[in-house]
Design a protein around this motif. Structure first.
Motif, short mmCIF file in Angstrom:
data_model
loop_
_atom_site.label_atom_id
_atom_site.label_comp_id
_atom_site.label_asym_id
_atom_site.label_seq_id
_atom_site.Cartn_x
_atom_site.Cartn_y
_atom_site.Cartn_z
N ASP A 95 -18.20 -8.71 99.17
CA ASP A 95 -18.76 -10.02 99.81
C ASP A 95 -20.46 -9.61 99.77
O ASP A 95 -20.98 -10.37 100.84
CB ASP A 95 -18.37 -10.10 101.07
N ALA A 96 -20.87 -8.93 98.89
CA ALA A 96 -22.36 -8.50 98.91
C ALA A 96 -23.17 -9.72 98.55
O ALA A 96 -22.56 -10.58 97.80
CB ALA A 96 -22.64 -7.61 98.02
N THR A 97 -24.38 -9.78 99.01
CA THR A 97 -25.38 -10.92 98.60
C THR A 97 -26.15 -10.41 97.43
O THR A 97 -25.99 -9.15 97.19
CB THR A 97 -26.17 -11.29 100.09
N HIS A 98 -26.89 -11.15 96.95
CA HIS A 98 -27.67 -10.79 95.80
C HIS A 98 -28.56 -9.53 96.16
O HIS A 98 -28.87 -8.84 95.48
CB HIS A 98 -28.73 -11.99 95.27
N ASP A 99 -29.22 -9.83 97.42
CA ASP A 99 -30.27 -9.12 98.00
C ASP A 99 -29.53 -7.75 97.97
O ASP A 99 -30.17 -6.56 97.81
CB ASP A 99 -30.93 -9.37 99.20
N GLN A 100 -28.36 -7.60 98.52
CA GLN A 100 -27.54 -6.29 98.74
C GLN A 100 -27.37 -5.56 97.27
O GLN A 100 -27.32 -4.37 97.29
CB GLN A 100 -26.19 -6.59 99.63
N ILE A 114 -35.36 -2.51 84.42
CA ILE A 114 -35.38 -2.92 85.84
C ILE A 114 -36.50 -2.29 86.45
O ILE A 114 -37.00 -1.14 86.39
CB ILE A 114 -34.23 -2.12 86.36
N THR A 115 -37.22 -3.32 87.33
CA THR A 115 -38.59 -2.79 88.14
C THR A 115 -38.22 -1.93 89.20
O THR A 115 -37.14 -1.77 89.57
CB THR A 115 -38.93 -3.92 88.49
N ASP A 116 -39.21 -1.38 89.69
CA ASP A 116 -38.94 -0.58 90.81
C ASP A 116 -38.99 -1.43 92.31
O ASP A 116 -39.12 -0.74 93.41
CB ASP A 116 -40.01 0.49 91.07
N GLY A 117 -39.18 -2.64 91.93
CA GLY A 117 -39.25 -3.69 93.45
C GLY A 117 -38.95 -5.11 92.76
O GLY A 117 -39.24 -5.58 91.65
N ARG A 118 -38.59 -5.90 93.77
CA ARG A 118 -38.64 -7.32 93.50
C ARG A 118 -39.92 -7.94 93.07
O ARG A 118 -40.87 -7.55 93.90
CB ARG A 118 -37.96 -8.29 94.62
N TYR A 134 -30.02 -10.64 89.86
CA TYR A 134 -30.92 -9.68 89.67
C TYR A 134 -32.13 -10.09 88.73
O TYR A 134 -33.03 -9.46 88.53
CB TYR A 134 -30.33 -8.63 88.62
N ASP A 135 -32.41 -11.25 88.82
CA ASP A 135 -33.67 -11.90 88.09
C ASP A 135 -34.90 -11.36 88.68
O ASP A 135 -35.78 -10.89 88.01
CB ASP A 135 -33.76 -13.50 88.39
N PRO A 136 -35.01 -10.94 90.14
CA PRO A 136 -36.21 -10.54 90.56
C PRO A 136 -36.60 -9.08 90.14
O PRO A 136 -37.88 -8.68 90.23
CB PRO A 136 -36.18 -10.59 92.08
N VAL A 137 -35.60 -8.36 89.65
CA VAL A 137 -35.78 -7.02 88.99
C VAL A 137 -35.59 -6.67 87.51
O VAL A 137 -35.67 -5.69 87.25
CB VAL A 137 -35.01 -6.09 90.02
#
Length: 159
Positions: free
Chosen positions: A23-28, A74-78, A86-89
């Motif tokens: 049930d994880a969110t994108h942020d999790q 993969i970046t080190d932050g959003r 995962y688009d922000p990373v």
């Protein structure tokens, strides 16, 4: 579809959407990914690839399998506010250093793994693969089964 990260042995892979739990969110999911990659601060060690596979199957048993891939890191932050998952990373190798979340939808769609897979059916054939391909789950690779016929399939990998 899935995100395959080399430093993590291909994970999250087929479990991309539920990497941090059912049930994880994108942020999790992103938080768990970034925590797992904390031991790899060098961008060279943060290689990843989005992959999508589309299968068309007919009642007579014929199948066509197409795959779209986008290599990146993969970046080190959003970074960025658009997109999802995962688009922000994720920074695609073909881009200009921006994450998918920093791109417009049109920019992202020009190079996305889903666009590549879905457009494969209209591209000229450049690769032959057996119509009955069996997925190798852990690696996300397809290993053709033995059969007497082959169908054309476009290799739409970015590499």
């Amino acid at each position: 579809s899935g995100l395959f990260v080399a430093a993590l042995g291909g994970h999250p892979g087929v479990h991309t959407a539920r990497y941090a739990g059912p049930d994880a969110t994108h942020d999790q999911n992103i938080d768990k990914l970034l925590a797992a990659l904390a031991a790899y601060p060098d961008p060279v060690d943060r290689g990843a690839e989005f992959r999508t596979v589309i299968v068309a199957a007919w009642p007579d048993g014929r199948e066509i399998v197409v795959e779209g891939r986008v290599p990146g890191r993969i970046t080190d932050g959003r970074r960025g506010d658009d997109g999802f998952g995962y688009d922000p990373v994720f920074v695609p190798d073909e881009g200009d250093g921006r994450t998918f979340a920093q791109m417009t939808l049109a920019e992202k769609n020009r190079i996305s793994h889903r666009a590549r897979a879905s457009s494969a059916r209209v591209q000229p054939a450049t690769k032959i693969i057996a119509p009955h391909a069996a997925p190798v789950r852990a690696a996300g690779i397809f290993e053709p089964k033995k059969c007497s016929t082959a169908l054309p399939l476009t290799n739409i990998s970015a590499s």
